[in-house]
Design a protein around this motif. Structure first.
Motif, mmCIF file in Angstrom:
data_model
loop_
_atom_site.group_PDB
_atom_site.id
_atom_site.type_symbol
_atom_site.label_atom_id
_atom_site.label_comp_id
_atom_site.label_asym_id
_atom_site.label_seq_id
_atom_site.Cartn_x
_atom_site.Cartn_y
_atom_site.Cartn_z
ATOM 1 N N PRO A 30 58.787 63.560 48.132
ATOM 2 C CA PRO A 30 58.959 64.994 47.838
ATOM 3 C C PRO A 30 60.384 65.384 47.461
ATOM 4 O O PRO A 30 60.584 66.214 46.580
ATOM 5 C CB PRO A 30 58.529 65.684 49.132
ATOM 6 N N GLU A 31 61.377 64.776 48.107
ATOM 7 C CA GLU A 31 62.770 65.126 47.812
ATOM 8 C C GLU A 31 63.180 64.734 46.387
ATOM 9 O O GLU A 31 64.093 65.325 45.816
ATOM 10 C CB GLU A 31 63.739 64.537 48.845
ATOM 11 N N ASP A 32 62.507 63.746 45.796
ATOM 12 C CA ASP A 32 62.752 63.385 44.404
ATOM 13 C C ASP A 32 61.858 64.195 43.470
ATOM 14 O O ASP A 32 62.277 64.606 42.388
ATOM 15 C CB ASP A 32 62.504 61.890 44.181
ATOM 16 N N VAL A 34 60.782 67.177 43.755
ATOM 17 C CA VAL A 34 61.234 68.549 43.554
ATOM 18 C C VAL A 34 62.286 68.624 42.448
ATOM 19 O O VAL A 34 62.318 69.563 41.660
ATOM 20 C CB VAL A 34 61.734 69.179 44.881
ATOM 21 N N TRP A 35 63.130 67.601 42.342
ATOM 22 C CA TRP A 35 64.118 67.585 41.255
ATOM 23 C C TRP A 35 63.435 67.375 39.912
ATOM 24 O O TRP A 35 63.815 67.981 38.897
ATOM 25 C CB TRP A 35 65.171 66.503 41.498
#
Length: 119
Positions: A30-32, A34-35
């Protein structure tokens, strides 16, 4: 993200684009993701360094005059160049770095005049 972008760029079929997006978002943390979403909807990060300073650094690092940097930037934005590279007798894939690995020595030789750089 580069592979996703290439997959989206290589097709005009909506179903193929959706399938590429589903593959990416189902396998990406998810942290990637979102970018990726941030960039895909047209947003950009705030510019921390002014363009002029980046250009100065690029000129210094590449060891080329400003006019040559302008030519390189213009060529990098030309979609026809990518098609020409892919349709050469020995196709070059930009995403895999094949332009640099296969053409780099020849381009450096042409720029410096030192033909011994060509393998």
């Amino acid at each position: 993200f580069a592979q996703l972008y290439a997959a989206l760029d290589q097709t005009t079929r909506t179903n193929d684009k959706i399938a590429a997006l589903e593959r990416y978002f189902s396998t990406t943390p998810p942290e990637d993701a979102v970018w990726a979403l941030h960039f895909l909807i047209g947003r950009r990060p705030r510019r921390l360094i002014e363009s002029r300073k980046l250009a100065e650094w690029a000129i210094e690092e590449a060891g080329v005059p400003e006019s040559q940097l302008d030519i390189m930037i213009k060529a990098s934005k030309n979609p026809q160049l990518k098609m020409k590279l892919q349709n050469m007798p020995a196709p070059l894939n930009v995403e895999r770095g094949e332009v640099e690995s296969k053409m780099g020595p020849t381009l450096r030789a042409a720029f410096t005049g030192d033909l011994t750089l060509i393998p």
